[in-house]
Scaffold this motif. Structure first.
Motif, mmCIF file in Angstrom:
data_model
loop_
_atom_site.group_PDB
_atom_site.id
_atom_site.type_symbol
_atom_site.label_atom_id
_atom_site.label_comp_id
_atom_site.label_asym_id
_atom_site.label_seq_id
_atom_site.Cartn_x
_atom_site.Cartn_y
_atom_site.Cartn_z
ATOM 1 N N THR A 2 -11.877 71.080 42.666
ATOM 2 C CA THR A 2 -10.695 71.577 41.990
ATOM 3 C C THR A 2 -10.429 73.010 42.721
ATOM 4 O O THR A 2 -11.286 73.457 43.155
ATOM 5 N N GLU A 3 -9.400 73.630 42.103
ATOM 6 C CA GLU A 3 -9.006 74.943 42.469
ATOM 7 C C GLU A 3 -10.122 76.125 41.827
ATOM 8 O O GLU A 3 -10.533 76.986 42.229
ATOM 9 N N SER A 4 -10.596 75.612 40.679
ATOM 10 C CA SER A 4 -11.683 76.205 39.965
ATOM 11 C C SER A 4 -12.993 76.548 40.688
ATOM 12 O O SER A 4 -13.544 77.680 41.034
ATOM 13 N N ASP A 5 -13.139 75.116 41.339
ATOM 14 C CA ASP A 5 -14.435 75.175 42.224
ATOM 15 C C ASP A 5 -14.306 76.090 43.383
ATOM 16 O O ASP A 5 -15.261 76.819 43.477
ATOM 17 N N SER A 6 -13.089 75.924 43.877
ATOM 18 C CA SER A 6 -12.835 77.121 45.084
ATOM 19 C C SER A 6 -13.145 78.304 44.826
ATOM 20 O O SER A 6 -13.873 79.268 45.511
ATOM 21 N N GLN A 7 -12.525 78.876 43.622
ATOM 22 C CA GLN A 7 -12.647 80.113 43.193
ATOM 23 C C GLN A 7 -14.065 80.538 43.032
ATOM 24 O O GLN A 7 -14.531 81.713 43.219
ATOM 25 N N LEU A 8 -14.922 79.606 42.356
ATOM 26 C CA LEU A 8 -16.418 79.865 42.026
ATOM 27 C C LEU A 8 -17.049 79.898 43.304
ATOM 28 O O LEU A 8 -17.725 80.884 43.106
ATOM 29 N N VAL A 9 -16.782 79.088 44.222
ATOM 30 C CA VAL A 9 -17.675 79.177 45.443
ATOM 31 C C VAL A 9 -17.362 80.537 46.124
ATOM 32 O O VAL A 9 -18.149 81.402 46.519
ATOM 33 N N ASP A 10 -15.842 81.070 46.098
ATOM 34 C CA ASP A 10 -15.312 82.321 46.779
ATOM 35 C C ASP A 10 -16.335 83.528 46.172
ATOM 36 O O ASP A 10 -16.719 84.251 46.889
ATOM 37 N N ARG A 11 -16.235 83.400 44.813
ATOM 38 C CA ARG A 11 -17.199 84.636 44.236
ATOM 39 C C ARG A 11 -18.384 84.505 44.211
ATOM 40 O O ARG A 11 -19.246 85.555 44.359
ATOM 41 N N PHE A 12 -19.056 83.162 44.099
ATOM 42 C CA PHE A 12 -20.474 83.031 44.595
ATOM 43 C C PHE A 12 -20.822 83.672 45.916
ATOM 44 O O PHE A 12 -21.924 84.405 45.916
ATOM 45 N N VAL A 13 -20.252 83.383 46.877
ATOM 46 C CA VAL A 13 -20.627 83.670 48.393
ATOM 47 C C VAL A 13 -20.404 85.306 48.409
ATOM 48 O O VAL A 13 -20.827 85.943 49.068
ATOM 49 N N GLY A 14 -19.209 85.831 47.832
ATOM 50 C CA GLY A 14 -19.199 87.152 47.757
ATOM 51 C C GLY A 14 -19.938 88.164 47.123
ATOM 52 O O GLY A 14 -20.041 89.414 47.392
ATOM 53 N N LEU A 15 -20.713 87.738 46.241
ATOM 54 C CA LEU A 15 -21.887 88.373 45.511
ATOM 55 C C LEU A 15 -23.184 88.528 46.438
ATOM 56 O O LEU A 15 -24.020 89.049 46.175
ATOM 57 N N GLU A 16 -23.287 87.603 47.354
ATOM 58 C CA GLU A 16 -24.383 87.837 48.294
ATOM 59 C C GLU A 16 -24.531 89.149 49.120
ATOM 60 O O GLU A 16 -23.435 89.508 49.667
ATOM 61 N N GLN A 40 -11.594 78.964 53.222
ATOM 62 C CA GLN A 40 -10.631 78.050 53.795
ATOM 63 C C GLN A 40 -10.984 76.652 53.217
ATOM 64 O O GLN A 40 -10.708 75.632 54.047
ATOM 65 N N LEU A 41 -11.440 76.539 51.796
ATOM 66 C CA LEU A 41 -11.691 75.446 51.199
ATOM 67 C C LEU A 41 -10.480 74.556 50.986
ATOM 68 O O LEU A 41 -9.590 74.957 50.403
ATOM 69 N N GLU A 42 -10.688 73.213 51.211
ATOM 70 C CA GLU A 42 -9.550 72.156 50.956
ATOM 71 C C GLU A 42 -9.806 71.856 49.469
ATOM 72 O O GLU A 42 -11.024 71.566 49.045
ATOM 73 N N VAL A 43 -8.859 71.831 48.499
ATOM 74 C CA VAL A 43 -8.931 71.499 47.097
ATOM 75 C C VAL A 43 -8.522 69.952 46.995
ATOM 76 O O VAL A 43 -7.425 69.663 47.445
ATOM 77 N N LEU A 44 -9.357 68.892 46.632
ATOM 78 C CA LEU A 44 -9.130 67.706 46.578
ATOM 79 C C LEU A 44 -8.281 67.234 45.372
ATOM 80 O O LEU A 44 -7.348 66.479 45.587
ATOM 81 N N GLN A 45 -8.498 67.919 44.196
ATOM 82 C CA GLN A 45 -7.837 67.447 43.184
ATOM 83 C C GLN A 45 -6.636 68.485 43.022
ATOM 84 O O GLN A 45 -6.988 69.516 42.562
ATOM 85 N N THR A 46 -5.352 67.901 42.988
ATOM 86 C CA THR A 46 -4.386 68.857 42.609
ATOM 87 C C THR A 46 -3.930 68.774 41.027
ATOM 88 O O THR A 46 -4.238 67.816 40.487
#
Length: 117
Positions: free
Chosen positions: A84-98, A107-113
């Motif tokens: 989901t788009e929510s998962d994409s945002q979560l990964v983005d924020r998670f990685v940004g905290l490192e 550049q994540l592809e969201v499978l569920q629209t």
């Protein structure tokens, strides 16, 4: 009778009104750009260590098996797919905290629209 502290108990001018970006306590004064710099010695984290830390943490989550992260010049590029788009945002924020990551290129592809009603 109005309090001498104002609407937010005297905090409406705290931090140049940045704490109240929802419309309360704002004024039309221009903001002064600031630049923060570190005035102490610190150890630079090697890029392979940053990549390894992020990869291990994402693997531990077991929620994003199709996500890969590469680092170049402190910029993390996230590729793969998420549900989901929510998962994409979560990964983005998670990685940004490192530590060692200054920005994330998602550049994540969201499978569920999302389905519109």
């Amino acid at each position: 009778m109005r309090s001498s502290f104002g609407q937010f108990g005297g905090l409406n001018s705290l931090f140049g009104n940045q704490a109240f970006q929802n419309g309360f306590g704002q004024n039309n004064q221009p903001r002064i750009p600031t630049r923060l710099s570190v005035k102490f010695d610190y150890q630079v984290i090697p890029t392979p260590a940053i990549t390894q830390n992020i990869t291990e943490r994402i693997t531990l989550l077991k929620r994003f098996p199709n996500v890969e992260v590469t680092i170049a010049d402190r910029v993390a590029t996230v590729t793969g797919s998420v549900e989901t788009e929510s998962d994409s945002q979560l990964v983005d924020r998670f990685v940004g905290l490192e530590p060692g990551v200054s920005s994330v290129e998602n550049q994540l592809e969201v499978l569920q629209t999302s389905v519109e009603p």
